[in-house]
Design an enzyme around this catalytic site. Structure first.
Site, short mmCIF file in Angstrom:
data_model
loop_
_atom_site.label_atom_id
_atom_site.label_comp_id
_atom_site.label_asym_id
_atom_site.label_seq_id
_atom_site.Cartn_x
_atom_site.Cartn_y
_atom_site.Cartn_z
N THR A 84 31.48 21.74 46.57
CA THR A 84 31.44 20.29 46.34
C THR A 84 32.68 19.82 45.59
O THR A 84 33.33 18.84 45.98
CB THR A 84 30.20 19.92 45.50
OG1 THR A 84 29.04 20.47 46.11
CG2 THR A 84 30.03 18.42 45.39
N THR A 85 33.03 20.53 44.51
CA THR A 85 34.18 20.14 43.69
C THR A 85 35.48 20.33 44.46
O THR A 85 36.48 19.68 44.17
CB THR A 85 34.19 20.95 42.38
OG1 THR A 85 32.90 20.87 41.79
CG2 THR A 85 35.22 20.43 41.39
N TYR A 97 21.66 15.76 54.51
CA TYR A 97 21.47 14.68 55.47
C TYR A 97 20.32 14.92 56.44
O TYR A 97 19.54 14.02 56.70
CB TYR A 97 22.76 14.36 56.25
CG TYR A 97 22.64 13.09 57.06
CD1 TYR A 97 22.66 11.85 56.42
CD2 TYR A 97 22.47 13.12 58.45
CE1 TYR A 97 22.52 10.68 57.16
CE2 TYR A 97 22.33 11.95 59.17
CZ TYR A 97 22.35 10.74 58.52
OH TYR A 97 22.19 9.58 59.24
N TYR A 114 22.76 27.33 46.79
CA TYR A 114 23.22 26.20 45.98
C TYR A 114 22.27 25.02 46.18
O TYR A 114 22.22 24.44 47.27
CB TYR A 114 24.65 25.85 46.38
CG TYR A 114 25.30 24.67 45.68
CD1 TYR A 114 24.83 24.17 44.47
CD2 TYR A 114 26.43 24.09 46.23
CE1 TYR A 114 25.46 23.11 43.84
CE2 TYR A 114 27.08 23.02 45.60
CZ TYR A 114 26.58 22.54 44.42
OH TYR A 114 27.20 21.49 43.80
N ARG A 122 22.83 15.37 45.80
CA ARG A 122 23.81 15.21 46.89
C ARG A 122 23.23 15.51 48.27
O ARG A 122 23.68 14.94 49.26
CB ARG A 122 25.03 16.12 46.65
CG ARG A 122 25.96 15.58 45.58
CD ARG A 122 27.21 16.47 45.47
NE ARG A 122 28.11 16.00 44.43
CZ ARG A 122 29.25 15.34 44.66
NH1 ARG A 122 29.61 15.04 45.88
NH2 ARG A 122 30.02 14.97 43.64
N LYS A 146 22.72 28.81 42.45
CA LYS A 146 23.31 27.79 41.59
C LYS A 146 22.31 26.64 41.57
O LYS A 146 22.12 25.95 42.58
CB LYS A 146 24.67 27.32 42.14
CG LYS A 146 25.30 26.20 41.32
CD LYS A 146 26.60 25.70 41.96
CE LYS A 146 27.20 24.57 41.13
NZ LYS A 146 28.44 24.03 41.76
N ILE A 183 28.33 27.85 37.13
CA ILE A 183 29.37 27.56 38.12
C ILE A 183 29.89 26.19 37.73
O ILE A 183 29.22 25.18 37.89
CB ILE A 183 28.82 27.64 39.56
CG1 ILE A 183 28.35 29.08 39.83
CG2 ILE A 183 29.91 27.23 40.56
CD1 ILE A 183 27.75 29.32 41.20
#
Length: 292
Positions: free
Chosen positions: A45-46, A108, A134, A139, A162, A204
């Site tokens: 993501t980051t 989604y 994760y 999100r 995570k 993380i």
């Protein structure tokens, strides 16, 4: 599997024109490993994974592995909302010699808990690499429940999660019932210490881009039994933990890296750079933590 307690969810450096900055990625990877990171998660993501092409991800995995591969774990973010595409990218990443994979909950399309289980089971069956799940419902639009994570923890090469749900009860339920060698990493910098207090393994991290050594000191103090020192460091870092999330990640952390003269560059659309007011708040958080 020893990846360490502080894995940095590395940003993807871009040039001023928005092109992939591979030289910058190599330099940043080396800097992070020399300043507190035990390992790096690439194209998560980051790392702006939704804005990267398949080819760019492969290029990044290769470059970061070449830069730090003998000194730190390199975990490739290969998850997506397509099981088949995740399998393909995971196999290509494995061929490059990465140390593990991180697979995000499909976003989604909002699968059921059974759909989540089968998605991760299929990817795990297609690779021998160790996998970090994760869970980030803010999100993805779907929370992976503790029961589903525990089912997946029984699969040999699914070795960690995570957990970025922000739900301490859910994390505790996973830690309580998972196999002894299954690790739970915090997905929120500010929850690192609280999660370690109930048996979490590490973080993380986003903040470790700029405060990796202080975060190592906090985690090391806690594991050595010096909870007073760990708590003091947590409080010291707290303004930074919050300042790096005043708008969508990774906008603030890229701004912080640019302020400190480290390779980051701009974000890609649909993200936009920090406003003047946001930049001031990010700079204030860096100053308050003694970093600027």
């Amino acid at each position: 599997m020893q990846w360490g307690r502080i894995l940095t969810a590395m940003v993807t450096p871009f040039t001023a024109e928005g092109k992939l900055d591979i030289d910058g990625a190599r330099k940043l990877a080396v800097h992070l490993v020399e300043h507190g990171s035990d390992g790096l998660v690439v194209a998560g993501t980051t790392g702006e994974s939704p804005a990267l092409t398949h080819e760019e991800k492969i290029e990044l995995f290769r470059a970061v592995k070449e830069a730090v591969g003998d000194r730190a774990a390199v975990i490739a973010g290969t998850g997506s909302n397509s099981t088949a595409a995740s399998i393909e990218l995971s196999r290509e990443a494995a061929a490059l010699g990465v140390d593990g994979l991180m697979l995000v909950v499909p976003y989604y399309n909002r699968p059921s808990q059974e759909g989540l289980y089968r998605h991760f089971e299929a990817i795990a069956a297609a690779t021998s690499l160790p996998i970090i799940l994760y869970n980030i419902p803010s999100r993805t639009g779907r929370n992976m429940e503790a029961a589903t994570t525990l089912r997946l923890a029984a699969i040999k090469n699914i070795v960690a999660v995570k957990e970025a749900s922000g739900d301490l009860d859910q994390a505790t339920a996973i830690i309580r019932q998972a196999p002894a060698d299954f690790l739970l990493y915090s997905g929120d910098d500010s929850l690192t210490l609280p999660l370690m207090a109930v048996g979490g393994y590490g973080i993380i991290s986003v903040a470790a881009h700029v405060a990796g050594e202080k975060m190592q000191a906090m985690v090391s103090a806690f594991t050595a039994g010096d909870t007073r020192k760990a708590a003091a460091l947590h409080r010291e870092l707290f303004p930074l933990f919050k300042g790096l999330f005043i708008t969508s990640n990774p906008v603030p952390v890229k701004e912080a890296l640019n302020m400190l003269g480290l390779p980051a560059g701009p974000v890609r659309l649909p993200l936009v750079g920090a406003s003047k007011e946001e930049k001031e708040k990010i700079a204030a958080a860096l100053r308050e933590t003694g970093l600027l």
